[in-house]
Every structure is written in structure tokens, then in C-alpha cells.
Design a protein around this motif. Structure first.
Motif, mmCIF file in Angstrom:
data_model
loop_
_atom_site.group_PDB
_atom_site.id
_atom_site.type_symbol
_atom_site.label_atom_id
_atom_site.label_comp_id
_atom_site.label_asym_id
_atom_site.label_seq_id
_atom_site.Cartn_x
_atom_site.Cartn_y
_atom_site.Cartn_z
ATOM 1 N N GLU A 165 53.759 3.461 -21.763
ATOM 2 C CA GLU A 165 53.569 4.684 -22.476
ATOM 3 C C GLU A 165 53.803 4.856 -24.123
ATOM 4 O OE1 GLU A 165 55.911 8.288 -20.895
ATOM 5 O OE2 GLU A 165 56.020 6.895 -19.217
ATOM 6 N N CYS A 166 53.029 3.831 -24.391
ATOM 7 C CA CYS A 166 53.158 3.687 -25.957
ATOM 8 C C CYS A 166 53.247 5.262 -26.726
ATOM 9 C CB CYS A 166 51.670 2.773 -26.528
ATOM 10 S SG CYS A 166 52.119 1.151 -25.621
ATOM 11 N N SER A 167 53.138 5.050 -27.954
ATOM 12 C CA SER A 167 52.807 6.661 -28.823
ATOM 13 C C SER A 167 52.360 6.205 -30.455
ATOM 14 C CB SER A 167 54.110 7.445 -28.346
ATOM 15 O OG SER A 167 55.122 6.632 -29.283
ATOM 16 N N ILE A 168 52.888 4.660 -30.372
ATOM 17 C CA ILE A 168 51.528 4.573 -31.754
ATOM 18 C C ILE A 168 50.659 3.276 -31.754
ATOM 19 C CG2 ILE A 168 52.657 3.159 -33.790
ATOM 20 C CD1 ILE A 168 55.513 4.176 -33.555
ATOM 21 N N TYR A 169 49.542 3.255 -31.644
ATOM 22 C CA TYR A 169 48.543 2.998 -31.769
ATOM 23 C C TYR A 169 47.917 1.974 -33.461
ATOM 24 C CZ TYR A 169 44.037 0.668 -31.119
ATOM 25 O OH TYR A 169 42.202 -0.090 -31.040
ATOM 26 N N ARG A 170 48.190 0.674 -33.447
ATOM 27 C CA ARG A 170 47.895 0.750 -34.994
ATOM 28 C C ARG A 170 46.864 -0.163 -35.513
ATOM 29 N NH1 ARG A 170 49.776 -4.433 -37.641
ATOM 30 N NH2 ARG A 170 49.258 -5.084 -39.694
ATOM 31 N N VAL A 171 46.009 0.065 -36.349
ATOM 32 C CA VAL A 171 43.657 -0.822 -36.553
ATOM 33 C C VAL A 171 44.419 -1.195 -37.447
ATOM 34 C CG1 VAL A 171 43.256 1.299 -34.848
ATOM 35 C CG2 VAL A 171 43.600 1.708 -37.213
ATOM 36 N N ASP A 172 43.096 -2.243 -37.514
ATOM 37 C CA ASP A 172 42.838 -3.189 -39.083
ATOM 38 C C ASP A 172 41.494 -1.565 -39.110
ATOM 39 O OD1 ASP A 172 41.536 -4.732 -40.665
ATOM 40 O OD2 ASP A 172 41.309 -6.075 -39.336
ATOM 41 N N LEU A 173 42.002 -1.989 -40.741
ATOM 42 C CA LEU A 173 41.428 -0.801 -41.452
ATOM 43 C C LEU A 173 40.854 -1.443 -43.048
ATOM 44 C CD1 LEU A 173 44.558 1.591 -42.354
ATOM 45 C CD2 LEU A 173 41.720 1.632 -40.515
ATOM 46 N N THR A 174 40.212 -3.240 -42.588
ATOM 47 C CA THR A 174 39.732 -3.800 -43.273
ATOM 48 C C THR A 174 37.640 -2.993 -43.044
ATOM 49 O OG1 THR A 174 40.432 -5.724 -42.885
ATOM 50 C CG2 THR A 174 38.415 -5.513 -43.914
ATOM 51 N N PRO A 175 37.599 -2.695 -44.075
ATOM 52 C CA PRO A 175 36.090 -1.895 -43.945
ATOM 53 C C PRO A 175 34.992 -2.509 -44.043
ATOM 54 C CG PRO A 175 37.160 -1.329 -46.579
ATOM 55 C CD PRO A 175 37.914 -2.493 -45.768
ATOM 56 N N LYS A 176 34.079 -2.143 -43.255
ATOM 57 C CA LYS A 176 32.938 -2.363 -42.510
ATOM 58 C C LYS A 176 32.054 -1.476 -42.959
ATOM 59 C CE LYS A 176 34.763 -4.014 -38.172
ATOM 60 N NZ LYS A 176 36.419 -4.219 -38.388
ATOM 61 N N LEU A 177 30.816 -1.957 -43.942
ATOM 62 C CA LEU A 177 29.503 -1.476 -44.040
ATOM 63 C C LEU A 177 28.009 -1.368 -43.334
ATOM 64 C CD1 LEU A 177 31.759 -2.898 -46.502
ATOM 65 C CD2 LEU A 177 30.918 -1.058 -47.670
ATOM 66 N N ARG A 178 27.701 -0.750 -43.832
ATOM 67 C CA ARG A 178 26.366 -1.249 -43.199
ATOM 68 C C ARG A 178 24.969 -1.525 -43.831
ATOM 69 N NH1 ARG A 178 22.911 2.115 -46.244
ATOM 70 N NH2 ARG A 178 23.567 3.170 -47.922
ATOM 71 N N SER A 179 24.213 -2.271 -43.137
ATOM 72 C CA SER A 179 23.201 -3.354 -43.956
ATOM 73 C C SER A 179 23.108 -2.688 -44.982
ATOM 74 C CB SER A 179 22.622 -3.785 -42.967
ATOM 75 O OG SER A 179 21.906 -4.897 -43.541
ATOM 76 N N PRO A 180 23.031 -3.486 -45.719
ATOM 77 C CA PRO A 180 22.438 -4.861 -46.352
ATOM 78 C C PRO A 180 23.866 -4.986 -46.454
ATOM 79 C CG PRO A 180 21.771 -3.734 -48.466
ATOM 80 C CD PRO A 180 22.301 -2.745 -47.483
ATOM 81 N N TYR A 181 24.704 -5.249 -47.344
ATOM 82 C CA TYR A 181 26.167 -5.050 -48.031
ATOM 83 C C TYR A 181 27.390 -5.892 -46.793
ATOM 84 C CZ TYR A 181 24.217 -1.070 -50.206
ATOM 85 O OH TYR A 181 23.955 -0.542 -51.309
#
Length: 683
Positions: free
Chosen positions: A65-81
Motif C-alpha cells: 500500500e505504498c502511496s508515493i512513487y519516485r521517478v528519475d527525471l533525467t530528460p530523454k530526447l528523441r534522435s538525433p539529440y
């Protein structure tokens, strides 16, 4: 029924002193008059494929019954970047001959022999590397255009959590930026010191790109306009700074993230671990002024967009450390490195930064960023209260903790415990699952944290066992000792619960913390027996409860449920050696009536006393009552016959109970509708 209602109300509104006792004279005292932080919730981070598996979501949301979820917010970009072959040596399979393939015998260390792609800042980010040039995704003033740069992957955890918001009592999505986009960073002056294949070659200068990771370096906060960030093609006016690009890219990425997953962020951190350069996504802010510049820039950009204005920024999310220097400042060849409390002081001294940072957060690691250090109560005490006298040479006196600015605090990441319930096998087993329980307890009590988030929910080592860095894995699931230890807190202390005072007398081995949830009318009490011997605990509970459930875990015997039957106020159980037990005391939904509060204050002096004592009362409303005395077994040993008829206000009553034996007793002020219990000690 009225009697039951008032006794319960006295407990829950701060007008009673309820006591927990044991046959060994261990006394645990709950004092609802002393209320502390509200609990926002519990959770973990996870980013691998497990988050899309049914077993993972069932464990995380239905069982734990976890009520918080933490994510990595390092941006991911489309090709070719973010085309991997453009900017980072990596694996393509041994049969592929390619200059970027580290498995190609002709190129075992990449184009430049260091197994990474190095650069020193925005100006040379797009330099020739392996015959290619990596482009920069320049962010313009129109956030809607900037959204097009980013890509995302499916994440069932977000969707499941959102759908179970009501069931969980709340669901908060939070995230931390491990690294900003690589081209907004500059050299930090530090070197990567390790050497392992296929990792970076030792003494490679930060920053660099390795395996798709934006590794190390520091954000360029000079705010100097650069031609590499000319935004005219994006509808802007020309050269912009790395700081502007960081703020724009962060805002665009977060907005795109929210729209893609259909979920609003509760809070974000602009940097995960401020001074911990690693081969994976990371960055450093050695000076608090650098962090403050970034903090204000992001908040200012967020405030321009309606969909981002409600997002809280939390921070600084540094390591708890291991000593006073880890709480204030380290020295290095390249200059000072600010730590937790110096960040806090300088944030609070800057009006815009103070407004920008909604609440504080810290990681429960030692200075190595790997070993858990949450069980060192002095560190949590410094984090909350700071210090008056200097705790070590070179550290200033009169430093405030986070509690001074009156902002809440979260523990947003820790790990490092062994997967066994007890570890090490010789000495105090504080580094196994029992240690997880101890660290949560200390974070919530000494540290006054409003949330506690583990590093990774599910993770395995090379042998398929639960790793040092995860709570469980697909094999063990709910049978993982670390998972169960966390579950003793996670499952029943629901969002919105408030911690109330719990103190232990007569034992250094029993730990206890207590939480009441107003909405569900549930009192949750978590005990830890940190002794090698079993301990018997007895609890005098406020009457009126409907059920008392206990869940007890010890070595090789996890999550044993027991229903403590009967309506008697005293409940007794034996806690095994090195164990945890969670008690869930449930009350009827209509058990409280605010109109029945009668006490502003009540004390007994002296306490302890010999043959007589004075009872001081401050009554909010008139009250008729008699004085009774009970022993530790709940037997009435003195029943006063005098009926005291008191008006509202302050009163002093001298009483002399006819009791000969020394010991601990419970004095009860009671009539047909009320019993208020306080502890007294006769000499």
C-alpha cells in the motif's frame, strides 16, 4: 457508550496519558498532548521493466500500500539529440564492427581510448567525436515547441497508483533530476578515480557521456549568453544562457511528462544528491549559491505555466553523511563543498530561494552514498535541530536545522541493508532487515520526517537474491525480510496520520512510535525489540476499540497476524528477540465528539509520592468525578468515595489513597461517562 466515547476522545485529542507496560517493568508512555508531524506517505523508486509487471504493481499498491512513487527525471530526447551512436561508446554485440562498439576488438576503449565521450562545456559539446557531431536541442521561449524534443516509455506504476488514489488514501508522484541535459554542464575540476571495464578509464575528467548517462560536471549558472544557445530559430531573441536552457528544458520535460502519463507531480527535486559525481547520470553543486541560482530559475519558469505552478520543489536532497562535516562542509583541492545545513541556512537567507523551496529532503546515506546511516540518531538530531556549540573544529556554532524554518522534511532515498532479517550474524544485527525498521523509526521520530522512500523497490544481485539496494524481488516478493520490515510502517500508517509522543521507560531495547489517522479512526503503534531476549509488553488501551490486530516479524517468522480478543483495556503479548510488531487499534467511526472535551490540564504533584499527593485540574467544563487507583494488572486497589463536584476553571485536590505497597499505579478520574488515566508512582 458515552464512557467509551470520552475515554477514546481523551486519547485522540491530547487529554490523556496512556501507558504501555511489561512484566520487566518496561513502560511505554503515549502522550497525545504532544503531537508531531503529519505523515505524507511511504514509497520507493523504480525505473526498470518490473514497473510494468502485474506482480510488482500488486505488491507495491495492494499488499504494501505504498502511496508515493519516485521517478528519475533525467530528460530523454528523441534522435538525433540522444542517438546513442552519436555521443557515447557502448555495446552493439560482438559481431558488429563499429567505432562506437566496445566489444569490437579493434576499438576496445572507444574512439579516444577512455570508454567515454568527454567535453568541457556547451562550447565543445558538439565537437567531432568518432567522425560525428552531437547536436544541441536548443529550447526556445515557447514551451509547446520544446515539448517535441522529449520521449517517454510506458510506466504502469504511475497509472496504477493514479487509479488507486482513493484506496490508498492518497497517491503522490515525485521525481528527482539525476542530471540536467549534458550541454548545460561544465567541468567541475574533478576526475573519475575508479577503473573497471567497461566503465570509464580512471582519471577521466568530468563531465562525460558514458553508456547514455550524462555523468558528472556542474551546471553552468553564470547566466552568460552563449551563441551555442541561440534560440532565434525557436522564436527567441538570440543567445541565451545555460541557466535559461536548464530552466526551459526542465519545465518542458516535466510538462511533457505530466501530459504523457496523465498525472500531476506533487513535488520534484532539481538535483539528486548534490555532490556525488558518478559514471551514471549525475551532477554537482559544490556551493549553495550555485544550487540557489538553479532553484530560483526553475521556480520562476514553472510559475509561467499554469500546469506547473502547483508543483512543489523539494531539496536539497543531499546525503545525511556520517559526521558534523557531512552536515556542514567538506574541504577539497578545488575548494569547499557545502553540505546539508549550509544549504539550508543560505536558502532561508534568500527571500526568493526560500519561497521557491516548498520543503526539505535528505538521503539516509553515509558520505559514501552507498552505506545506510539512518540509524545514527545524532545525525537526524542535527538535521532537525542543528547545533548551538560547534560540534567539530572549523564548523560554526549556532546553526539551525530544518525545523527552525518550520518546513517539513522527507527522507527521499536510502538503501544498503543486507537482505537477511538479522545481519551481521555476530554483533548487533543492525545491518539487515531489522536495521530497515530501526532506520525508519529514527527517521520518523528523531528526524521528524513526513515521508520515507527507499531507493529501489525490487532489485536482485548477481546470484538472484534480493540485493543490498532493493526491498524485494520477483522471487521472494512479500516474503523478503527487508520488504516485511518496511511493511510494518508502510501498510498501516496511512497518509494524513499524525505522530503522537511515545516514550519508553525502563528499557533501552524497546523502540516505539505511534500514529493516529483521524479519517479512519485507527491508531497504529509500531514496536521494535532490539534485544537478543524476548520481551513481554502489555498495553492499556483506551476503551471503545472494536478490534486490535497485531502483526509480528522475527527471524524465520515473518508477518504473523494475531487478533487480540476481548474488550479488556489491557492487552499483552511477547515480542520475540530482534523483532518488530505493529498494532492496529480500530475504533468506530462515530467515536469522537468534540463537545466532550473537559480538560485543559491535569497533573499530579509530587510524582512519585509517599502517602498523599495533590491533583491539579484545569477544567474547560464542569465535572463530577471520583478518584480511583489501579495496579499494573488493571485491578482497582483504591476506590475513592468522595464525589468531587467541580466548576469550570482551576482546582487543587489533595488525596491520600489507602495503598501500602510501593510501585507504579494508574490514577483514574472517572464517573459514569468518563475515565481519565494518568501514571503515578508511590514510594
Amino acid at each position: 457508550m458515552a464512557n467509551r466515547v470520552l475515554k477514546l476522545f481523551a486519547l485522540l485529542t491530547g487529554f490523556a496519558c496512556i501507558n504501555f507496560i511489561s512484566a520487566q517493568n518496561v513502560l511505554i508512555h503515549l502522550n497525545p498532548d504532544q503531537k508531531y508531524q503529519h505523515i505524507d506517505g511511504f514509497g520507493a523508486h523504480e525505473s526498470d521493466a518490473d514497473i510494468n509487471a502485474g506482480w510488482w504493481n500488486q505488491l507495491y499498491f495492494d499488499d504494501m500500500e505504498c502511496s508515493i512513487y519516485r521517478v528519475d527525471l533525467t530528460p530523454k530526447l528523441r534522435s538525433p539529440y540522444s542517438d546513442l551512436s552519436y555521443y557515447s561508446p557502448w555495446f552493439m554485440g560482438s559481431a558488429t564492427t563499429h567505432i562506437f562498439n566496445l566489444e569490437d576488438p579493434a576499438n576496445p576503449n572507444g574512439p579516444e581510448g577512455n570508454r567515454v565521450r568527454t567535453y568541457t562545456g556547451p562550447q565543445d559539446y558538439s565537437r567531432s567525436f568518432g567522425g560525428r557531431n552531437a547536436p544541441i536541442a536548443v529550447m526556445g521561449p515557447d514551451i509547446e515547441k520544446n515539448l517535441q524534443y522529449f520521449v517517454f516509455n510506458p510506466n504502469n506504476a504511475i497509472q496504477t497508483g493514479k487509479s488507486k488514489h482513493q484506496q490508498l488514501g492518497d497517491f503522490k508522484l515525485v521525481g528527482s533530476i539525476w542530471s540536467p541535459l549534458p550541454w548545460v554542464k561544465v567541468a567541475s575540476g574533478n576526475l573519475y578515480r575508479e577503473n573497471w571495464w567497461p566503465g570509464p578509464v580512471a582519471n577521466t575528467a568530468w563531465p562525460f557521456v558514458w553508456g547514455g548517462n550524462f555523468a558528472g560536471g556542474r551546471l553552468d549558472v553564470s547566466d552568460a549568453p552563449l551563441q551555442v544557445f541561440d534560440d532565434k530559430s525557436q522564436g527567441g531573441l538570440g543567445a541565451t544562457s545555460a541557466l535559461t536552457q536548464f530552466a526551459r528544458s526542465t519545465a518542458a520535460y516535466i510538462l511533457a511528462y505530466q501530459r504523457y502519463y496523465g498525472m500531476q507531480f506533487y513535488a520534484i527535486s532539481i538535483q539528486n544528491e548534490l555532490n556525488f559525481e558518478q559514471f551514471y547520470n549525475s551532477a554537482t553543486y559544490p556551493l549553495s549559491s550555485q544550487y540557489i541560482s538553479a532553484l530560483k530559475a526553475v521556480r520562476k519558469e514553472f510559475d509561467k505555466h499554469a500546469e506547473l505552478q502547483s508543483i512543489k520543489i523539494m531539496g536539497p536532497e543531499d546525503l545525511l553523511g556520517g559526521d558534523a562535516y557531512g552536515m556542514w562542509e567538506y574541504g577539497s583541492a578545488s575548494g569547499p563543498i557545502h553540505k546539508n545545513l549550509q544549504y539550508l541556512r543560505n536558502i532561508e537567507s534568500d527571500t526568493a530561494a526560500k519561497r521557491a523551496l516548498a520543503f526539505y529532503c535528505v538521503h539516509g546515506y553515509a558520505s559514501d552514498g552507498v552505506t545506510s546511516s539512518g540509524a545514527q540518531a545524532n545525525l537526524w538530531n542535527w538535521w532537525v535541530n542543528g547545533w548551538n556549540a560547534s560540534p567539530a573544529p572549523g564548523i560554526p556554532a549556532n546553526v539551525k536545522g530544518w525545523d527552525g524554518p518550520q518546513k517539513k522534511s522527507w527522507m527521499t532515498e536510502t538503501s544498503g541493508e543486507h537482505p537477511d532479517w538479522l545481519y551481521p550474524k555476530a554483533g548487533f544485527p543492525g545491518d539487515g532487515a531489522l536495521g530497515v525498521g530501526i532506520r525508519i523509526h529514527q527517521a520518523l521520530t528523531t528526524g521528524k520526517e513526513s515521508a520515507w522512500i527507499y531507493w529501489t523497490f525490487s532489485d536482485s544481485d548477481n546470484q538472484g537474491n534480493v540485493s543490498l539496494y532493493g526491498l524485494t524481488n520477483q522471487t521472494l516478493r512479500e516474503n523478503s525480510p527487508k520488504y516485511v520490515a518496511a511493511k510494518h510502517f508502510y501498510k498501516f500508517i496511512r497518509p494524513g496520520s499524525q505522530r503522537i509522543s511515545s516514550t519508553v521507560n525502563g528499557s533501552n531495547s524497546i523502540l516505539c512510535s505511534s500514529y493516529f489517522h483521524e479519517g479512519s479512526k485507527k491508531l497504529t503503534i509500531v514496536f521494535l525489540n532490539t534485544s537478543s531476549a524476548a520481551q513481554e509488553i502489555s498495553a492499556i488501551l483506551p476503551s471503545g476499540f472494536s478490534t486490535v490486530e497485531t502483526y509480528t516479524s522475527s527471524q524465520n517468522l515473518l508477518w504473523q497476524k494475531q487478533l487480540l480478543g476481548g474488550s479488556a483495556e489491557m492487552k499483552t503479548m511477547t515480542m520475540p528477540a530482534y523483532s518488530m510488531s505493529t498494532w492496529v487499534v480500530s475504533y468506530p467511526p462515530n467515536a469522537i465528539d468534540n463537545a466532550l472535551v473537559v480538560f485543559n490540564e491535569i497533573t499530579v504533584t509530587p510524582n512519585p509520592f509517599r502517602d498523599h499527593a495533590s491533583l491539579y485540574l484545569d477544567l474547560r467544563t464542569p465535572l463530577q468525578f471520583k478518584i480511583h487507583l489501579y495496579d499494573l494488572n488493571g485491578n482497582c486497589v483504591y476506590a475513592g468515595q468522595e464525589l468531587h463536584n467541580m466548576s469550570a476553571g482551576k482546582h487543587l485536590i489533595v488525596f491520600q489513597p489507602e495503598v501500602k505497597n510501593k510501585g507504579i499505579y494508574f490514577l483514574a478520574i472517572e464517573n459514569s461517562i468518563h475515565k481519565k488515566i494518568i501514571k503515578v508512582n508511590m514510594l
